[in-house]
Design a protein around this motif. Structure first.
Motif, PDB file in Angstrom:
ATOM      1  N   ALA A   1      -4.852  16.612  13.270  1.00  0.00           N
ATOM      2  CA  ALA A   1      -3.772  15.928  12.535  1.00  0.00           C
ATOM      3  C   ALA A   1      -3.824  14.416  12.762  1.00  0.00           C
ATOM      4  O   ALA A   1      -3.617  13.632  11.831  1.00  0.00           O
ATOM      5  CB  ALA A   1      -2.411  16.483  12.973  1.00  0.00           C
ATOM      6  N   LYS A   2      -4.117  14.013  13.998  1.00  0.00           N
ATOM      7  CA  LYS A   2      -4.209  12.587  14.315  1.00  0.00           C
ATOM      8  C   LYS A   2      -5.325  11.929  13.499  1.00  0.00           C
ATOM      9  O   LYS A   2      -5.141  10.864  12.912  1.00  0.00           O
ATOM     10  CB  LYS A   2      -4.486  12.425  15.816  1.00  0.00           C
ATOM     11  N   ARG A   3      -6.475  12.568  13.463  1.00  0.00           N
ATOM     12  CA  ARG A   3      -7.609  12.018  12.716  1.00  0.00           C
ATOM     13  C   ARG A   3      -7.355  12.058  11.211  1.00  0.00           C
ATOM     14  O   ARG A   3      -7.659  11.111  10.496  1.00  0.00           O
ATOM     15  CB  ARG A   3      -8.882  12.794  13.050  1.00  0.00           C
ATOM     16  N   GLU A   4      -6.779  13.149  10.741  1.00  0.00           N
ATOM     17  CA  GLU A   4      -6.491  13.265   9.310  1.00  0.00           C
ATOM     18  C   GLU A   4      -5.552  12.150   8.850  1.00  0.00           C
ATOM     19  O   GLU A   4      -5.774  11.518   7.818  1.00  0.00           O
ATOM     20  CB  GLU A   4      -5.886  14.637   9.012  1.00  0.00           C
ATOM     21  N   LYS A   5      -4.525  11.863   9.641  1.00  0.00           N
ATOM     22  CA  LYS A   5      -3.582  10.792   9.294  1.00  0.00           C
ATOM     23  C   LYS A   5      -4.280   9.432   9.313  1.00  0.00           C
ATOM     24  O   LYS A   5      -4.109   8.624   8.394  1.00  0.00           O
ATOM     25  CB  LYS A   5      -2.415  10.798  10.280  1.00  0.00           C
TER      26      LYS A   5
ATOM     27  N   ARG B   1     -14.985  13.940   6.978  1.00  0.00           N
ATOM     28  CA  ARG B   1     -14.899  15.394   6.791  1.00  0.00           C
ATOM     29  C   ARG B   1     -15.673  16.118   7.893  1.00  0.00           C
ATOM     30  O   ARG B   1     -15.191  17.097   8.456  1.00  0.00           O
ATOM     31  CB  ARG B   1     -15.424  15.807   5.423  1.00  0.00           C
ATOM     32  N   LYS B   2     -16.856  15.631   8.231  1.00  0.00           N
ATOM     33  CA  LYS B   2     -17.633  16.255   9.310  1.00  0.00           C
ATOM     34  C   LYS B   2     -16.879  16.179  10.631  1.00  0.00           C
ATOM     35  O   LYS B   2     -16.883  17.131  11.410  1.00  0.00           O
ATOM     36  CB  LYS B   2     -19.006  15.593   9.438  1.00  0.00           C
ATOM     37  N   GLU B   3     -16.258  15.050  10.883  1.00  0.00           N
ATOM     38  CA  GLU B   3     -15.486  14.879  12.119  1.00  0.00           C
ATOM     39  C   GLU B   3     -14.336  15.881  12.168  1.00  0.00           C
ATOM     40  O   GLU B   3     -14.104  16.524  13.190  1.00  0.00           O
ATOM     41  CB  GLU B   3     -14.945  13.451  12.208  1.00  0.00           C
ATOM     42  N   LEU B   4     -13.626  16.024  11.067  1.00  0.00           N
ATOM     43  CA  LEU B   4     -12.507  16.964  11.031  1.00  0.00           C
ATOM     44  C   LEU B   4     -12.997  18.401  11.180  1.00  0.00           C
ATOM     45  O   LEU B   4     -12.342  19.227  11.832  1.00  0.00           O
ATOM     46  CB  LEU B   4     -11.714  16.795   9.732  1.00  0.00           C
ATOM     47  N   GLN B   5     -14.132  18.713  10.596  1.00  0.00           N
ATOM     48  CA  GLN B   5     -14.675  20.071  10.704  1.00  0.00           C
ATOM     49  C   GLN B   5     -15.051  20.410  12.141  1.00  0.00           C
ATOM     50  O   GLN B   5     -14.988  21.574  12.538  1.00  0.00           O
ATOM     51  CB  GLN B   5     -15.879  20.244   9.773  1.00  0.00           C
TER      52      GLN B   5
ATOM     53  N   ALA C   1     -19.438   4.347   9.439  1.00  0.00           N
ATOM     54  CA  ALA C   1     -19.121   4.494   8.013  1.00  0.00           C
ATOM     55  C   ALA C   1     -17.917   3.634   7.632  1.00  0.00           C
ATOM     56  O   ALA C   1     -17.897   3.022   6.561  1.00  0.00           O
ATOM     57  CB  ALA C   1     -18.860   5.967   7.687  1.00  0.00           C
ATOM     58  N   ALA C   2     -16.928   3.559   8.497  1.00  0.00           N
ATOM     59  CA  ALA C   2     -15.749   2.713   8.234  1.00  0.00           C
ATOM     60  C   ALA C   2     -16.151   1.240   8.191  1.00  0.00           C
ATOM     61  O   ALA C   2     -15.692   0.482   7.323  1.00  0.00           O
ATOM     62  CB  ALA C   2     -14.684   2.954   9.302  1.00  0.00           C
ATOM     63  N   GLU C   3     -17.012   0.839   9.108  1.00  0.00           N
ATOM     64  CA  GLU C   3     -17.468  -0.562   9.112  1.00  0.00           C
ATOM     65  C   GLU C   3     -18.295  -0.883   7.875  1.00  0.00           C
ATOM     66  O   GLU C   3     -18.173  -1.982   7.322  1.00  0.00           O
ATOM     67  CB  GLU C   3     -18.264  -0.839  10.387  1.00  0.00           C
ATOM     68  N   ARG C   4     -19.115   0.047   7.417  1.00  0.00           N
ATOM     69  CA  ARG C   4     -19.875  -0.181   6.177  1.00  0.00           C
ATOM     70  C   ARG C   4     -18.927  -0.309   4.982  1.00  0.00           C
ATOM     71  O   ARG C   4     -19.146  -1.128   4.090  1.00  0.00           O
ATOM     72  CB  ARG C   4     -20.885   0.953   5.945  1.00  0.00           C
TER      73      ARG C   4
ATOM     74  N   PHE D   1     -17.909   7.154   4.209  1.00  0.00           N
ATOM     75  CA  PHE D   1     -16.778   7.390   5.115  1.00  0.00           C
ATOM     76  C   PHE D   1     -16.175   8.764   4.869  1.00  0.00           C
ATOM     77  O   PHE D   1     -15.832   9.474   5.819  1.00  0.00           O
ATOM     78  CB  PHE D   1     -15.708   6.306   4.959  1.00  0.00           C
ATOM     79  N   ASP D   2     -16.040   9.145   3.612  1.00  0.00           N
ATOM     80  CA  ASP D   2     -15.496  10.470   3.284  1.00  0.00           C
ATOM     81  C   ASP D   2     -16.334  11.576   3.925  1.00  0.00           C
ATOM     82  O   ASP D   2     -15.798  12.520   4.509  1.00  0.00           O
ATOM     83  CB  ASP D   2     -15.445  10.682   1.769  1.00  0.00           C
ATOM     84  N   ILE D   3     -17.645  11.445   3.819  1.00  0.00           N
ATOM     85  CA  ILE D   3     -18.544  12.461   4.386  1.00  0.00           C
ATOM     86  C   ILE D   3     -18.421  12.501   5.908  1.00  0.00           C
ATOM     87  O   ILE D   3     -18.271  13.572   6.504  1.00  0.00           O
ATOM     88  CB  ILE D   3     -20.004  12.191   3.952  1.00  0.00           C
ATOM     89  N   ALA D   4     -18.469  11.338   6.540  1.00  0.00           N
ATOM     90  CA  ALA D   4     -18.375  11.270   8.004  1.00  0.00           C
ATOM     91  C   ALA D   4     -17.018  11.780   8.495  1.00  0.00           C
ATOM     92  O   ALA D   4     -16.941  12.512   9.491  1.00  0.00           O
ATOM     93  CB  ALA D   4     -18.614   9.838   8.484  1.00  0.00           C
TER      94      ALA D   4
END
Length: 152
Positions: free
Chosen positions: A45-49, A139-143, A97-100, A134-137
């Motif tokens: 939840a923390k990461r998703e937010k 989603r992988k992190e959340l998974q 990814a966020a920095e890019r 960033f979306d891909i990275a």
């Protein structure tokens, strides 16, 4: 002949002890499992937010960058702060990814404003979404924390 009542009592006590230990172990394992699940849900939840805030702010800034020049960085501070928060809890892949994404937004501010025809062409070639990596990275992190998405 007197050993028989003692033996029965010892067997009874051993049975009670085994039952108590088994009950304790089951409760303990259940509590550990519940605590682990709560921690995973909290981390997800923390990461998703945080990811949602980043996507919202990056999207806003990118749309602004397409049609405006920028000489001061005040509007970019929130995005920098979100990346800073990510550095505390996220993997290197997400941070990179966020920095890019941030670099892409700054580069877009430095380019000439786009007209509607140019935006249409960018959309056709996939150039209107600096958030793809960033979306891909994210989603992988959340998974990694068991997240399957809202519709899974």
């Amino acid at each position: 002949m007197e050993a028989s009542p003692y033996f029965s009592a010892l067997v009874g006590l051993a049975g009670v002890a085994v039952g108590g230990i088994t009950s304790f172990a089951t409760t303990w394992l259940t509590q550990i499992t519940i605590m682990r699940e709560k921690r995973l849900l909290t981390e997800t939840a923390k990461r998703e937010k945080l990811f949602s805030e980043f996507v919202t702010e990056a999207s806003r800034l990118y749309s602004d960058a397409l049609s405006h020049g920028k000489d001061e960085i005040a509007d970019l501070v929130k995005l920098y702060s979100l990346i800073g928060r990510m550095r505390l809890i996220c993997s290197e892949n997400v941070i990179e990814a966020a920095e890019r994404t941030m670099d892409s937004i700054v580069d877009t501010y430095l380019q000439p404003n786009r007209n509607l025809r140019e935006l249409r062409q960018m959309a056709r070639t996939g150039g209107l979404n600096p958030l793809v990596q960033f979306d891909i990275a994210g989603r992988k992190e959340l998974q990694r924390y068991g997240y399957k998405g809202r519709h899974a």
